[in-house]
Design a protein around this motif. Structure first.
Motif, PDB file in Angstrom:
ATOM      1  N   THR A   8     -10.782   2.065  -4.496  1.00  0.00           N
ATOM      2  CA  THR A   8      -9.812   2.906  -3.786  1.00  0.00           C
ATOM      3  C   THR A   8      -9.784   4.309  -4.385  1.00  0.00           C
ATOM      4  O   THR A   8      -9.817   5.309  -3.646  1.00  0.00           O
ATOM      5  N   GLN A  12     -10.732   7.980  -2.738  1.00  0.00           N
ATOM      6  CA  GLN A  12      -9.685   9.002  -2.674  1.00  0.00           C
ATOM      7  C   GLN A  12     -10.197  10.341  -3.175  1.00  0.00           C
ATOM      8  O   GLN A  12      -9.741  11.387  -2.729  1.00  0.00           O
ATOM      9  N   SER A  17      -8.894   7.409   2.660  1.00  0.00           N
ATOM     10  CA  SER A  17      -7.961   6.317   2.371  1.00  0.00           C
ATOM     11  C   SER A  17      -8.536   5.039   2.965  1.00  0.00           C
ATOM     12  O   SER A  17      -8.763   4.967   4.173  1.00  0.00           O
ATOM     13  N   LEU A  18      -8.779   4.063   2.132  1.00  0.00           N
ATOM     14  CA  LEU A  18      -9.338   2.801   2.607  1.00  0.00           C
ATOM     15  C   LEU A  18      -8.235   1.893   3.122  1.00  0.00           C
ATOM     16  O   LEU A  18      -7.152   1.830   2.553  1.00  0.00           O
ATOM     17  N   SER A  19      -8.552   1.196   4.196  1.00  0.00           N
ATOM     18  CA  SER A  19      -7.618   0.205   4.725  1.00  0.00           C
ATOM     19  C   SER A  19      -7.896  -1.135   4.039  1.00  0.00           C
ATOM     20  O   SER A  19      -8.906  -1.307   3.357  1.00  0.00           O
ATOM     21  N   GLU A  20      -6.995  -2.080   4.249  1.00  0.00           N
ATOM     22  CA  GLU A  20      -7.232  -3.418   3.713  1.00  0.00           C
ATOM     23  C   GLU A  20      -8.466  -4.034   4.349  1.00  0.00           C
ATOM     24  O   GLU A  20      -9.181  -4.804   3.708  1.00  0.00           O
ATOM     25  N   ALA A  21      -8.735  -3.681   5.603  1.00  0.00           N
ATOM     26  CA  ALA A  21      -9.937  -4.184   6.279  1.00  0.00           C
ATOM     27  C   ALA A  21     -11.199  -3.648   5.599  1.00  0.00           C
ATOM     28  O   ALA A  21     -12.186  -4.379   5.459  1.00  0.00           O
ATOM     29  N   ASP A  22     -11.177  -2.383   5.171  1.00  0.00           N
ATOM     30  CA  ASP A  22     -12.323  -1.816   4.451  1.00  0.00           C
ATOM     31  C   ASP A  22     -12.574  -2.588   3.156  1.00  0.00           C
ATOM     32  O   ASP A  22     -13.718  -2.933   2.839  1.00  0.00           O
ATOM     33  N   ASP A  25     -14.038  -5.921   3.913  1.00  0.00           N
ATOM     34  CA  ASP A  25     -15.471  -5.810   4.211  1.00  0.00           C
ATOM     35  C   ASP A  25     -16.296  -5.819   2.929  1.00  0.00           C
ATOM     36  O   ASP A  25     -17.361  -6.443   2.869  1.00  0.00           O
ATOM     37  N   ILE A  58     -18.010   4.731   7.120  1.00  0.00           N
ATOM     38  CA  ILE A  58     -17.057   5.834   7.002  1.00  0.00           C
ATOM     39  C   ILE A  58     -17.685   7.130   7.494  1.00  0.00           C
ATOM     40  O   ILE A  58     -17.052   7.923   8.192  1.00  0.00           O
TER      41      ILE A  58
END
Length: 107
Positions: A8, A12, A17-22, A25, A58
């Motif tokens: 994370t 940054q 900003s990474l999601s929980e889905a990222d 993955d 991304i």
């Protein structure tokens, strides 16, 4: 610092900003990685390899959005350079990227 915090924080740095889905993955593509495990010198290479698997997705996202007079832009050049550096360091062939400059390109 946990692997999840490291990943994370690394993104940054580039304004991503990474999601929980990222993060999911990353763990699904690298089952030996647990986001709760501490980052160490021994597992850093494996974590960096997992990061390189997420960067192309991304980079494929639009670099700007302009809708009804509201505009947002992201500079992805630093992330592209980081991706190239990681690929070179890890001996990975970079994925060819495509870009979408306008949502109408999708249809």
């Amino acid at each position: 610092m946990t692997i999840g915090e490291y990943i994370t924080g690394r993104f940054q740095t580039f304004g991503v900003s990474l999601s929980e889905a990222d993060l999911l993955d990353i763990t699904l593509s690298s089952p030996d990685i647990s986001l709760e495990t501490e980052i160490t010198k021994e597992n850093q290479q494996q974590v960096l390899r997992a990061i390189t698997g997420l960067i192309p997705a991304i980079l494929a996202m639009p670099e700007s959005v302009n809708e009804n007079g509201f505009s947002v832009q992201w500079d992805k050049s630093g992330l592209r350079e980081y991706y190239r550096m990681l690929c070179s360091q890890l001996g990975i062939v970079p994925e060819a990227g495509s870009s979408i400059s306008d949502a109408s390109d999708l249809w």
